[in-house]
Scaffold this motif. Structure first.
Motif, PDB file in Angstrom:
ATOM      1  N   GLN A  23       0.836  -1.206   0.000  1.00  0.00           N
ATOM      2  CA  GLN A  23       0.000   0.000   0.000  1.00  0.00           C
ATOM      3  C   GLN A  23       0.869   1.252   0.000  1.00  0.00           C
ATOM      4  O   GLN A  23       0.593   2.208  -0.736  1.00  0.00           O
ATOM      5  N   LEU A  24       1.912   1.254   0.812  1.00  0.00           N
ATOM      6  CA  LEU A  24       2.813   2.412   0.853  1.00  0.00           C
ATOM      7  C   LEU A  24       3.476   2.622  -0.510  1.00  0.00           C
ATOM      8  O   LEU A  24       3.628   3.770  -0.966  1.00  0.00           O
ATOM      9  N   GLN A  25       3.850   1.529  -1.157  1.00  0.00           N
ATOM     10  CA  GLN A  25       4.447   1.640  -2.486  1.00  0.00           C
ATOM     11  C   GLN A  25       3.433   2.147  -3.494  1.00  0.00           C
ATOM     12  O   GLN A  25       3.760   2.921  -4.403  1.00  0.00           O
ATOM     13  N   ARG A  26       2.183   1.755  -3.310  1.00  0.00           N
ATOM     14  CA  ARG A  26       1.125   2.174  -4.238  1.00  0.00           C
ATOM     15  C   ARG A  26       0.891   3.677  -4.150  1.00  0.00           C
ATOM     16  O   ARG A  26       0.576   4.326  -5.145  1.00  0.00           O
ATOM     17  N   PHE A  27       1.055   4.261  -2.966  1.00  0.00           N
ATOM     18  CA  PHE A  27       0.917   5.717  -2.845  1.00  0.00           C
ATOM     19  C   PHE A  27       1.989   6.425  -3.678  1.00  0.00           C
ATOM     20  O   PHE A  27       1.760   7.512  -4.218  1.00  0.00           O
ATOM     21  N   VAL A  28       3.146   5.797  -3.792  1.00  0.00           N
ATOM     22  CA  VAL A  28       4.249   6.378  -4.569  1.00  0.00           C
ATOM     23  C   VAL A  28       3.991   6.220  -6.067  1.00  0.00           C
ATOM     24  O   VAL A  28       4.117   7.174  -6.845  1.00  0.00           O
ATOM     25  N   LEU A 473      -4.480  14.332   4.272  1.00  0.00           N
ATOM     26  CA  LEU A 473      -3.820  13.042   4.126  1.00  0.00           C
ATOM     27  C   LEU A 473      -4.268  12.391   2.822  1.00  0.00           C
ATOM     28  O   LEU A 473      -5.213  12.844   2.173  1.00  0.00           O
ATOM     29  N   LYS A 474      -3.595  11.322   2.452  1.00  0.00           N
ATOM     30  CA  LYS A 474      -3.996  10.525   1.299  1.00  0.00           C
ATOM     31  C   LYS A 474      -4.488   9.169   1.780  1.00  0.00           C
ATOM     32  O   LYS A 474      -3.883   8.553   2.663  1.00  0.00           O
ATOM     33  N   ALA A 475      -5.597   8.741   1.209  1.00  0.00           N
ATOM     34  CA  ALA A 475      -6.202   7.465   1.590  1.00  0.00           C
ATOM     35  C   ALA A 475      -6.285   6.567   0.366  1.00  0.00           C
ATOM     36  O   ALA A 475      -6.381   7.040  -0.769  1.00  0.00           O
ATOM     37  N   LEU A 476      -6.280   5.264   0.599  1.00  0.00           N
ATOM     38  CA  LEU A 476      -6.307   4.294  -0.488  1.00  0.00           C
ATOM     39  C   LEU A 476      -7.565   3.441  -0.388  1.00  0.00           C
ATOM     40  O   LEU A 476      -7.855   2.875   0.668  1.00  0.00           O
ATOM     41  N   GLU A 477      -8.315   3.395  -1.477  1.00  0.00           N
ATOM     42  CA  GLU A 477      -9.489   2.530  -1.551  1.00  0.00           C
ATOM     43  C   GLU A 477      -9.150   1.306  -2.395  1.00  0.00           C
ATOM     44  O   GLU A 477      -8.592   1.424  -3.483  1.00  0.00           O
ATOM     45  N   LEU A 478      -9.509   0.146  -1.895  1.00  0.00           N
ATOM     46  CA  LEU A 478      -9.277  -1.088  -2.638  1.00  0.00           C
ATOM     47  C   LEU A 478     -10.157  -1.132  -3.886  1.00  0.00           C
ATOM     48  O   LEU A 478     -11.148  -0.394  -3.978  1.00  0.00           O
ATOM     49  N   PRO A 479      -9.809  -1.966  -4.848  1.00  0.00           N
ATOM     50  CA  PRO A 479     -10.662  -2.118  -6.037  1.00  0.00           C
ATOM     51  C   PRO A 479     -12.115  -2.343  -5.634  1.00  0.00           C
ATOM     52  O   PRO A 479     -12.412  -3.196  -4.790  1.00  0.00           O
TER      53      PRO A 479
END
Length: 516
Positions: A23-28, A473-479
């Motif tokens: 997930q951290l890599q995906r933010f990059v 902040l930045k948030a990540l939503e799954l598919p």
């Protein structure tokens, strides 16, 4: 990037370290935008059936369902706060003065404060509201006459009264029936009896709920199901699950470093409805109906809904049988003949609108055979699609995959590169949208359930900007559940009538004719 104390904290949350690192890599790196090649339209990706054909599929479903285990899967949201946004605005800004009245209540229309007040007696929750106000010494008619609306709104959205601003949609009274009313949960119980009843008259319904509302859902079902069991001669089996905490995603600062709360702990956030693919994966049924909690109508409007649920179920059974037959023929062929190869390709391209990679017909026959078996051996979803009568947005499209094939997918606007003119033109040419009306087959030809987690497109998530305690902040939503989480399923799009789509996004939607 993660400290040892942070790693320990993550492990204590029962979240895999490898998942967080990805997930951290995906933010990059971000998520690559989807490459849509065309909108799915009638005759080109979307099937349409006339009344006679629809009746045929509904009859097929009624005939064949006796051999199937069935469940109705209802994603139930958290608190319905957004549904009452307008009422919270009244609560915050209306002080009873002529100035604030003119500012809030002069605009006409159903979805306005004036429209809400003028029609307040039509709401299913009106009798309860009057009773709660009366207990505390208020007369609603006097309040309305004096334009003293604040107590009325308070007793709708706050714990002083109904507390609807803090409850989930499923537990709100939606529809009137004479002197009684039904919640959205109850309407799903009724729907289940009308199209998801098994041959032994059992009705299985699964609700995904927020932990804080679990008991409320259980109480609602337990307190009301006896009446519906007697009325419809069924027996309900309800089950519940929460969005698994292990699917929460880490939040980061704008520089992609882990976001820390005031106490120094890491911030994890629910990862959107895509996390529910794990809840879906835990169910072991032949047929799974999926429909959102707020898309229900009263009994006098249910005929079309029930018919087309059966239609979609019949289409699933029919196409599933065809796919099973082709899979058996291909898998048993030691040497795939030209005729069989052409027949399978014709079925996939003409019936499932699968577009093969360029030059597929020249592949070595063994490679082609393995590819065909992979396509045929997938979960199946039949998705109702409604004509787009509003702004173009998410809906059914052809998407180019990494191997060059083109498949049918449900795509949201956020998944498209907004700076790509060609992609936006394709998006805006869409004729239909996704009302979240799915029927799923999740077992193979041997009756073995697929592991649905094997069919997710991990590249189709979304990164959004949020805030916590005033800090961005930045948030990540799954598919998404019906987007990338079902990306590698076989997909069938079917046009369904607009009257089957009646969501309640704001409280005044309950005043539309379809809900009265």
């Amino acid at each position: 990037m993660l400290t040892q104390s942070q790693i320990t904290e993550i492990q204590n949350k029962d979240i895999a370290i490898e998942r967080v690192e990805k997930q951290l890599q995906r933010f990059v790196t971000g998520f690559p935008p989807m490459n849509i090649t065309a909108p799915a339209t009638l005759g080109n990706g979307i099937l349409r059936f006339d009344d006679r054909e629809a009746a045929k599929y509904a009859k097929l479903y009624d005939k064949k369902k006796k051999y199937k285990s069935i469940v109705k899967f209802v994603p139930a949201s958290g608190a319905a706060t957004r549904m009452f946004k307008m009422l919270f605005t009244i609560l915050e800004t209306y002080d009873g003065s002529q100035e604030s009245y003119d500012k809030l209540f002069t605009k006409k229309g159903l979805h306005t404060p004036q429209g809400f007040i003028e029609n307040i007696q039509k709401f299913a929750f009106y009798p309860q509201l009057c009773e709660l106000l009366s207990k505390d010494g208020f007369d609603i008619n006097e309040l309305l006459a004096k334009k003293d609306y604040k107590p009325i709104v308070e007793y709708i959205v706050t714990p002083k009264g109904l507390n609807y601003g803090n409850l989930p949609k499923g537990l709100l009274l939606f529809h009137k029936y004479g002197t009684t009313s039904r919640t959205a949960v109850e309407e799903h119980l009724v729907e289940g009896a009308l199209y998801a009843k098994q041959h032994n008259r059992d009705v299985n319904i699964h609700f995904t709920v927020s932990p804080e509302f679990m008991q409320g859902f259980k109480d609602c079902v337990n307190e009301t199901k006896a009446g519906y069991q007697a009325k419809y001669d069924v027996k309900y089996y309800s089950s519940y699950s929460i969005q698994k905490p292990s699917t929460d995603t880490i939040a980061v600062n704008l520089d992609n470093t882990p976001f820390e709360n005031a106490d120094g702990s890491l911030l994890f956030r629910p990862a959107g409805h895509g996390a529910l693919i794990e809840n879906l994966n835990d169910l072991d049924f032949d047929i799974i109906f999926i429909k959102n909690i707020d898309n229900v109508v009263p009994d006098n409007q249910k005929d079309s809904t029930v018919l087309y649920k059966k239609v979609l179920g019949g289409i699933l059974i029919d196409y599933q049988n065809s796919i099973y037959k082709y899979f058996a023929k291909v898998s048993k062929s030691r040497h795939l003949s030209d005729k069989r190869f052409r027949n399978v390709c014709k079925f996939l391209s003409e019936e499932l609108f699968f577009r093969f990679p360029e030059g597929f017909e020249t592949w070595a026959r063994n490679d082609a055979k393995e590819y065909l078996l992979e396509i045929l051996n997938r979960p199946i979803r039949v998705c109702g699609m409604v004509k787009n009568e509003g702004e173009p947005g998410g809906g059914p499209f052809f998407v180019k995959e990494s191997d060059g094939a083109q498949t049918l997918q449900i795509i949201e606007k956020a998944q498209i590169d907004a700076d790509n003119k060609q992609q936006m033109e394709i998006l805006n040419a869409s004729t239909h949208f996704n009302p979240v009306d799915l029927v799923c087959g999740v077992k193979n030809s041997d009756g073995k359930k697929y592991n649905l987690l094997d069919f997710i497109d991990e590249d189709s998530g979304i990164i959004t900007t949020k805030s916590s305690n005033g800090k961005e902040l930045k948030a990540l939503e799954l598919p998404g559940l019906w987007n990338g989480a079902m990306s590698d399923w076989n997909t069938i799009f079917v046009e369904i009538p607009i009257e089957t789509f009646n969501p309640v996004k704001e409280v005044t939607d309950l005043l539309r004719p379809e809900h009265l």
